[in-house]
Each structure stands twice: as C-alpha cells, then as structure tokens.
Design a protein around this motif. Structure first.
Motif, PDB file in Angstrom:
ATOM      1  N   UNK A 120       0.820  -1.208   0.000  1.00  0.00           N
ATOM      2  CA  UNK A 120       0.000   0.000   0.000  1.00  0.00           C
ATOM      3  C   UNK A 120       0.858   1.265   0.000  1.00  0.00           C
ATOM      4  N   UNK A 121       1.969   1.239   0.717  1.00  0.00           N
ATOM      5  CA  UNK A 121       2.879   2.402   0.714  1.00  0.00           C
ATOM      6  C   UNK A 121       3.464   2.609  -0.683  1.00  0.00           C
ATOM      7  N   UNK A 122       3.860   1.525  -1.329  1.00  0.00           N
ATOM      8  CA  UNK A 122       4.386   1.625  -2.697  1.00  0.00           C
ATOM      9  C   UNK A 122       3.325   2.221  -3.619  1.00  0.00           C
ATOM     10  N   UNK A 123       2.080   1.775  -3.447  1.00  0.00           N
ATOM     11  CA  UNK A 123       0.986   2.304  -4.267  1.00  0.00           C
ATOM     12  C   UNK A 123       0.808   3.806  -4.031  1.00  0.00           C
ATOM     13  N   UNK A 124       0.875   4.239  -2.776  1.00  0.00           N
ATOM     14  CA  UNK A 124       0.760   5.667  -2.473  1.00  0.00           C
ATOM     15  C   UNK A 124       1.906   6.460  -3.089  1.00  0.00           C
ATOM     16  N   UNK A 125       3.111   5.900  -3.046  1.00  0.00           N
ATOM     17  CA  UNK A 125       4.276   6.590  -3.600  1.00  0.00           C
ATOM     18  C   UNK A 125       4.183   6.714  -5.122  1.00  0.00           C
ATOM     19  N   UNK A 126       3.377   5.863  -5.750  1.00  0.00           N
ATOM     20  CA  UNK A 126       3.142   5.957  -7.199  1.00  0.00           C
ATOM     21  C   UNK A 126       2.006   6.916  -7.501  1.00  0.00           C
ATOM     22  N   UNK A 127       0.934   6.839  -6.703  1.00  0.00           N
ATOM     23  CA  UNK A 127      -0.262   7.639  -6.968  1.00  0.00           C
ATOM     24  C   UNK A 127      -0.004   9.129  -6.754  1.00  0.00           C
ATOM     25  N   UNK A 128       0.746   9.492  -5.709  1.00  0.00           N
ATOM     26  CA  UNK A 128       0.967  10.915  -5.400  1.00  0.00           C
ATOM     27  C   UNK A 128       1.694  11.646  -6.535  1.00  0.00           C
ATOM     28  N   UNK A 129       2.815  11.123  -7.075  1.00  0.00           N
ATOM     29  CA  UNK A 129       3.426  11.807  -8.228  1.00  0.00           C
ATOM     30  C   UNK A 129       2.502  11.842  -9.442  1.00  0.00           C
ATOM     31  N   UNK A 130       1.726  10.766  -9.666  1.00  0.00           N
ATOM     32  CA  UNK A 130       0.788  10.760 -10.784  1.00  0.00           C
ATOM     33  C   UNK A 130      -0.295  11.813 -10.601  1.00  0.00           C
ATOM     34  N   UNK A 131      -0.710  12.033  -9.365  1.00  0.00           N
ATOM     35  CA  UNK A 131      -1.696  13.074  -9.082  1.00  0.00           C
ATOM     36  C   UNK A 131      -1.157  14.447  -9.514  1.00  0.00           C
ATOM     37  N   UNK A 176      -0.461  18.646 -16.281  1.00  0.00           N
ATOM     38  CA  UNK A 176      -0.703  18.564 -17.737  1.00  0.00           C
ATOM     39  C   UNK A 176      -2.166  18.828 -18.087  1.00  0.00           C
ATOM     40  N   UNK A 177      -2.992  19.221 -17.101  1.00  0.00           N
ATOM     41  CA  UNK A 177      -4.404  19.491 -17.365  1.00  0.00           C
ATOM     42  C   UNK A 177      -4.615  20.978 -17.645  1.00  0.00           C
ATOM     43  N   UNK A 178      -5.753  21.499 -17.257  1.00  0.00           N
ATOM     44  CA  UNK A 178      -6.085  22.896 -17.530  1.00  0.00           C
ATOM     45  C   UNK A 178      -5.213  23.837 -16.700  1.00  0.00           C
ATOM     46  N   UNK A 179      -5.284  25.106 -17.059  1.00  0.00           N
ATOM     47  CA  UNK A 179      -4.483  26.101 -16.331  1.00  0.00           C
ATOM     48  C   UNK A 179      -4.909  26.169 -14.861  1.00  0.00           C
ATOM     49  N   UNK A 180      -6.203  26.038 -14.605  1.00  0.00           N
ATOM     50  CA  UNK A 180      -6.695  26.095 -13.228  1.00  0.00           C
ATOM     51  C   UNK A 180      -6.110  24.965 -12.392  1.00  0.00           C
ATOM     52  N   UNK A 181      -6.086  23.767 -12.960  1.00  0.00           N
ATOM     53  CA  UNK A 181      -5.549  22.625 -12.213  1.00  0.00           C
ATOM     54  C   UNK A 181      -4.031  22.724 -12.060  1.00  0.00           C
ATOM     55  N   UNK A 182      -3.371  23.272 -13.074  1.00  0.00           N
ATOM     56  CA  UNK A 182      -1.914  23.448 -12.982  1.00  0.00           C
ATOM     57  C   UNK A 182      -1.573  24.463 -11.890  1.00  0.00           C
ATOM     58  N   UNK A 183      -2.334  25.545 -11.807  1.00  0.00           N
ATOM     59  CA  UNK A 183      -2.091  26.549 -10.775  1.00  0.00           C
ATOM     60  C   UNK A 183      -2.451  26.036  -9.379  1.00  0.00           C
ATOM     61  N   UNK A 184      -3.370  25.079  -9.310  1.00  0.00           N
ATOM     62  CA  UNK A 184      -3.827  24.593  -8.005  1.00  0.00           C
ATOM     63  C   UNK A 184      -2.739  23.856  -7.241  1.00  0.00           C
ATOM     64  N   UNK A 185      -1.748  23.298  -7.939  1.00  0.00           N
ATOM     65  CA  UNK A 185      -0.683  22.557  -7.253  1.00  0.00           C
ATOM     66  C   UNK A 185       0.535  23.417  -6.948  1.00  0.00           C
ATOM     67  N   UNK A 186       0.520  24.665  -7.410  1.00  0.00           N
ATOM     68  CA  UNK A 186       1.690  25.524  -7.216  1.00  0.00           C
ATOM     69  C   UNK A 186       2.043  25.773  -5.740  1.00  0.00           C
ATOM     70  N   UNK A 187       1.065  25.882  -4.812  1.00  0.00           N
ATOM     71  CA  UNK A 187       1.443  26.075  -3.401  1.00  0.00           C
ATOM     72  C   UNK A 187       2.354  24.978  -2.857  1.00  0.00           C
ATOM     73  N   UNK A 188       2.277  23.776  -3.419  1.00  0.00           N
ATOM     74  CA  UNK A 188       3.122  22.676  -2.958  1.00  0.00           C
ATOM     75  C   UNK A 188       4.572  22.842  -3.421  1.00  0.00           C
ATOM     76  N   UNK A 189       4.789  23.719  -4.391  1.00  0.00           N
ATOM     77  CA  UNK A 189       6.132  23.897  -4.944  1.00  0.00           C
ATOM     78  C   UNK A 189       6.594  25.345  -4.808  1.00  0.00           C
TER      79      UNK A 189
END
Length: 307
Positions: free
Chosen positions: A203-214, A220-233
């Motif tokens: 399950x940990x391996x699965x989480x480590x795969x899913x989080x980067x894919x998220x 690579x989606x819309x501008x709104x979704x791309x901007x939504x992850x910017x606080x994490x970076x």
C-alpha cells in the motif's frame, strides 16, 4: 464548498475506520476462525474500534451543522447522481454492518452477558455460520467508504485541486494503509504484525506511485488545475506549510517503507522490545502520513480556484 476542522476530522476518521474495517475483515477472509493465533486480541478489538472511530467522525461533523435536524432530510430521498446521498446511505448501511461483524468476532465467553437479552442468543446463532459472508460485506463497505471520502471532494468542480478522478484512489489507498498500520500497532502476535507489515508495504508503494501521478495529472491538465498545485512547490511564506507537507510525505513514506522492508528481512523467531518498537514506529509514521495527506490536500484545495 469550504471544509472546516470538524469536516477534516471526519474525513480522516472516516477513512481510518474504513481501512480498519477492511484489514480486520481480511484475516477472517484469508483464514478460518480456528487458524487465528490463540490469544491474539486484535481481531476482537479492531472490529469494535471501527464503529467507535466512525461514530466520533460523524459526531464531529454533526456538531458543525447549523441546523442539525436537517440531517434527517438525507434519508427521505435517494439521489443517484449525488455523492452526498450515496455517502449518507452508505454510512447508514456500514455502521450496523460493522457492529454485526464486531459482535461475531466476540468469543463465546465474552457474549455470555449479552445472552441475557432474548434476541442476542438467536443473533449469535445466525451470525456464527455466516461470518465469512459478513466479513466480505464489511470489507466491501469499508472500500466504499474509503473511496467515498475522496469522491465527495472530487465532485467540487469549482476546486480544481480536488476535481480529479485520482483523488478517490489516493484517499482509498491512504485509508487502507492507515488501517493496516493501526492493526500493526494493536497486534501482539509476531505473525500478525508481519502479515500486516507485508500488506502495508504494498500500500505504501501504491501511495508513492499515486501521489506523483496526481501532481503530474494536474500539471498537464487545464491552467486552473496546474495553478492549483503551485502552493506545494512554492517557498512563499504564505504557502510554506504546503511545501513542507509535500517534503514530509516525500520523506516519511520512503522511510517507513525502508523500515518495513528491514522488518521483513530481519525476521526473528521472537520479537524483542526493540523490534516491536521499530514496527510500531514505522506504523505511526504511516498514520502521520495519512493525516498529512488529508490535511494538506483538503486545505490546499480550498485556496484553488477556476481561472
């Protein structure tokens, strides 16, 4: 569409109870009852914790309601296209089912005081030969509730960070991992601890795969979704907690995974106190990671907006 602290508590406790329901049912589905290690109390304690944890989560969200009597309106109609309706009815089924499974896991000597009630003796006679089917239904409802906590958020189109189909899978995987981790903490038998350690590794391996894919899917989606992850970076002081949480998740899961792989590799005939401490520590790291995932994704989603 704003989520307060009580909603967050419900999302975490609801996911934890769902994962614990699946994991406590797993051994009953994997083995016959007489093959469960003698003296191992986790298979009696964990099923009873499921409705207790779920009840605490539901009570916290109930207290947050401005008009508390409105909760009964959910059960006067069924809306097939509403995630809230599905979740409300799912919880109505899951709670008594988890109690029924918990009752079935009680040893005969622990049920004696309940037999004073006329119908409890008949209930025990009905439950005992059907424990495998009840365990399967309990696990299925646990998976449903684990997914539902993510579906509920992903239905908010106006919150781009949440509005993705991969979020329910991340929440489900996190819930199952947290459930396995709690089973490790509660278990006393070495074989049981090692079994759930092996489950948690996957399950940990699965989480480590899913989080980067998220994050990749959002980028690579819309501008709104791309901007939504910017606080994490971002190193901006306003969003520093989100960056720190991502770094925390990026360290805690690999660390927990390495510790668990070491536990499997260095398996001894008997566990000493240091071995048990390391097992419990790695399990607590996983629980902390599950809490951080919900905390950061829920609050970061509220600052994301459509462009």
């Amino acid at each position: 569409s704003d989520v307060c602290s009580s909603d967050l508590l419900y999302l975490f406790l609801g996911g934890l109870s769902a994962g614990l329901a699946v994991m406590s049912s797993l051994m009953h589905l994997r083995k016959e009852e007489d093959q469960i290690p003698a003296g191992e109390t986790v298979f009696m304690i964990a099923p009873w914790l499921v409705p207790v944890i779920l009840g605490l989560g539901m009570f916290s969200i109930f207290l947050d309601l401005e008009r508390k009597l409105n909760v009964f309106w959910f059960y006067l109609t069924v809306q097939p296209l509403s995630p809230m309706s599905w979740g409300s009815w799912g919880l109505l089924v899951f709670t008594p089912l988890s109690l029924l499974f918990a009752y079935g896991t009680l040893p005969e000597q622990r049920r004696e005081w309940l037999y004073r009630l006329p119908f409890m003796d008949d209930l025990a006679s009905w439950v005992k030969p059907r424990m495998q089917q009840i365990a399967l239904a309990n696990a299925a409802m646990g998976v449903f509730i684990g997914i539902y906590t993510g579906v509920l958020l992903s239905a908010f189109v106006a919150r781009p960070l949440w509005n993705t189909a991969i979020l329910p899978m991340l929440f489900l995987c996190s819930a199952l991992s947290a459930g396995a981790a709690l089973m490790i903490v509660l278990a006393k038998d070495q074989c049981v601890k090692l079994f759930y350690t092996k489950v948690d590794i996957g399950l940990i391996i699965a989480e480590m795969i899913i989080i980067p894919l998220f994050f990749y899917g959002q980028y690579v989606s819309s501008e709104s979704q791309r901007l939504s992850i910017m606080p994490f970076f971002s190193l901006n002081h306003e969003y520093l907690w989100y960056t720190a949480s991502l770094l925390f998740i990026g360290v805690i899961f690999p660390l927990a995974l390495v510790m668990k792989l070491a536990e499997i590799k260095e398996c001894h005939e008997t566990l000493c106190s240091s071995d048990i401490l390391k097992m419990n520590l790695s399990a607590l790291l996983v629980l902390a990671g599950g809490l951080v995932i919900r905390l950061t994704f829920v609050y970061a989603g509220q600052i994301s907006k459509l462009v």
